[in-house]
Every structure is written in C-alpha cells, then in structure tokens.
Enzyme design. Structure first.
Site, PDB file in Angstrom:
ATOM      1  N   PRO A  71      41.962  51.275  36.946  1.00 40.65           N
ATOM      2  CA  PRO A  71      43.296  50.700  36.917  1.00 40.65           C
ATOM      3  C   PRO A  71      43.336  49.173  36.861  1.00 40.65           C
ATOM      4  CG  PRO A  71      42.767  51.471  39.113  1.00 40.65           C
ATOM      5  CD  PRO A  71      41.562  51.726  38.265  1.00 40.65           C
ATOM      6  N   GLU A  72      43.781  48.656  35.748  1.00 35.96           N
ATOM      7  CA  GLU A  72      44.148  47.247  35.635  1.00 35.96           C
ATOM      8  C   GLU A  72      45.671  47.232  35.512  1.00 35.96           C
ATOM      9  OE1 GLU A  72      41.697  45.010  32.868  1.00 35.96           O
ATOM     10  OE2 GLU A  72      40.132  46.521  32.945  1.00 35.96           O
ATOM     11  N   ARG A 102      38.896  23.062  36.356  1.00 36.83           N
ATOM     12  CA  ARG A 102      38.027  24.146  36.847  1.00 36.83           C
ATOM     13  C   ARG A 102      36.719  24.184  36.068  1.00 36.83           C
ATOM     14  NH1 ARG A 102      40.271  27.317  40.873  1.00 36.83           N
ATOM     15  NH2 ARG A 102      42.504  26.981  40.974  1.00 36.83           N
ATOM     16  N   ARG A 152      34.728  56.709  45.089  1.00 39.39           N
ATOM     17  CA  ARG A 152      33.861  55.675  45.659  1.00 39.39           C
ATOM     18  C   ARG A 152      34.385  55.070  46.958  1.00 39.39           C
ATOM     19  NH1 ARG A 152      31.758  51.929  40.817  1.00 39.39           N
ATOM     20  NH2 ARG A 152      30.484  51.065  42.486  1.00 39.39           N
TER      21      ARG A 152
END
Length: 303
Positions: free
Chosen positions: A21-22, A173, A132
């Site tokens: 799931p994203e 960054r 998991r």
DNA sequence: TGTTATGTTGCCAT
DNA sequence: TATGGCAACATAAC
C-alpha cells in the site's frame, strides 16, 4: 499456486488488498471501505495477536474503550487511515508492507494472518491481517492524532503541493532525491514503486542530490509525481505484486508501470529502448534507465 | 536445503 | 538538524 487464493474465493470480500500500500492503494481502500462502515457502531474488537500491533495495549482494554462508538468518517493522510469516532478519539491503521483490511460477516472464517477483527453492528467485521506483523492498529486521542498529522508531509495530490513547494522542500538538501521522496515527513504517500516511476518519467537519476536539481527538473518531477499517483488511483491502486499474482486477479496499473519490475526482467526502457538497470538507493531496490536518467544534470549540447 | 529479497517505518549512531 | 543504516517479521523465490 499462491496461498492468497483464499482471498479470491471469499465471497464476503468487499475489498481485497494484496498490493503493497502506497498512496493510491490506501486511498482506493478508503474509498471502498468508507460507505460500508461510516455510521456503524463499534461493538468491540477481538483477536489473538502480537503485542505491538496495538502499541502494546491489551485488546480487551481497547475493546472496552471502543465499544459503543460510532464511526463518523474514514480519512487518509499519506499511507495512514483514520477512523474518526463519535467520542473524539480515532482508530489509526497503517498497513506498512503486508497489512490487509477486509470486510466480512461476523461468522466468516478468519482471513490469512488475521490478527484483529473490529466488530461492527449488523454482524459485520473489519478484519486486519498482516503476514509480516509490521502493520499497526492504534486507538489514539485527538491530541495524538493532531501531533501525528503534523509530522506527515504534504499531500501530493492537493493544491498545496505546488512545484514551488517541492522546490522549497528540496532546497539545501544533500540527500539523494529518491531518499527525499520516500521521506513521509516531507511528502506523504510515495513508496518505492511510485518514486521509481516518477523519477523515470521526469528523467532524473535517483541518486541526484536533491538540492542540486534545476528548476526545470523540479517542475518535471512535480508533474511526474502527480501523474503517476493519479494513474495509480485511476487504475484502482493496483501495483506490481498483483501483476505477478498467480491467481490471475490483476489490477490495471501494472500496464502503466514504466520501470518498476521491468529492470529485473531485462526489459527495455519504453522511452529510449535501452535496457533498464537496477540499483540500491538508501537500501531500496531502484529501477531506472541509465540512458534517460543520467547521474548529472542534463546540459544542452554545445553549452 | 539454504540464502536472499520484499513494496515501510522508527530508532539509533554519527 | 541532517543523514544513513538497519531491525522488526514471515514468506516466496531463487
């Protein structure tokens, strides 16, 4: 034969999620779940489970607190689902890598790896399963909901996520752009698949330093992120794992994936025809085209 | 039969 | 604060 066959043959499944799931997958799950559960009253919660799934709380205690609450809404931030309850608290669910949420009648047999069942009125269960055991189902107070929501980055499909906003996020960054895009505190909901897809679409090497991208590249990346997420949503959040599902129940988004899963099969780049490559970035398998995504900024010939 | 990879996140060390 | 590595876990695939 994949053992997930049981899901396909379960006639009570309103929604089956097998994909990692994203954002598009979680949003698809939310949309399918919402009409079935909003307005329902929680009877309780039951299960035999590992301690961490509910943050170390005892199921019976959480069950007592939840009982009698009505589910007023189901919202999403990034990859988190928030069940808003009538007493002001929320039930927060994160599926991590292998979590599943399935609606089933109370008397239906357990789903595979079932850990919890949220019992609703009308003899309806919302079952949580997770092979998991990384997923979480937490009952949290309003203040903690606010604190969490503040820690989650901008929603990439809203108007707040502009090219200018992306530029601000990247400025100064030094991390690789892929790692930055995966950081949920900055942008919410991108995972390994959609990041690889977006970087390929924008023709940006995953190891480019985030702060070194040009304005043109940032603009391309902004559009690419939104495009791949929208495509994922339009295709009902289907992703790579279901593409390989031996049961044949495939979503549609596998046809839209440009790089993810193709490199391992030695397939060519759809744009230039050059064989795709694999790379590990920030510990994550990364799919890219070594010709279209150069490790340095593109310069016009002659410059 | 063993070894390796798996889509996420949080924690820890630097 | 920024950054990077790795553990948490169970299974499938090689």
């Amino acid at each position: 034969m994949r053992s997930s066959l049981v899901y396909h043959t379960n006639p009570y499944d309103v929604k089956v999620k097998r994909d990692m799931p994203e954002l598009p997958e979680v949003e698809t799950l939310r949309r399918s779940l919402r009409p079935a559960i909003v307005g329902r009253t929680i009877v309780g919660i039951r299960g035999e489970t590992f301690p961490d799934v509910m943050g170390g709380e005892l199921i019976d205690e959480v069950s007592r607190r939840l009982a009698g609450n009505q589910i007023e809404d189901l919202t999403r931030r990034g990859k988190y689902l928030f069940f808003l309850l009538s007493d002001g608290s929320s039930l927060l669910i994160h599926l991590r890598m292998t979590g599943r949420l399935i609606l089933a009648p109370r008397d239906a047999p357990p789903i595979r790896f079932e850990h919890l069942a949220l019992e609703l009125d009308g003899e309806l269960d919302l079952r949580f399963g997770d092979q998991r055991k990384f997923g979480r189902v937490l009952h949290i107070l309003p203040a903690d909901v606010m604190a969490l929501r503040r820690r989650i980055g901008v929603e990439p499909l809203t108007a707040r996520f502009s090219a200018r906003r992306l530029e601000t996020l990247l400025t100064g960054r030094n991390s690789k752009i892929k790692s930055i895009l995966l950081d949920q505190r900055l942008i919410a909901g991108l995972g390994n698949i959609y990041v690889d897809e977006a970087l390929h679409l924008a023709a940006i090497h995953p190891e480019r330093r985030a702060g070194a991208l040009s304005q043109l590249e940032i603009s391309r990346l902004h559009r690419a992120i939104r495009r791949v997420l929208r495509e994922g949503l339009r295709n009902r959040g289907t992703s790579f794992s279901s593409f390989e599902d031996a049961n044949g129940e495939r979503g549609r988004n596998q046809h839209q994936l440009r790089v993810y899963g193709r490199a391992r099969k030695n397939l060519p780049c759809l744009r230039c025809g050059h064989p795709l490559s694999l790379l590990v970035v920030g510990g994550r398998t990364t799919h890219y085209c070594p010709t279209c995504q150069l490790p340095h900024a593109y310069t016009e010939p002659g410059n």
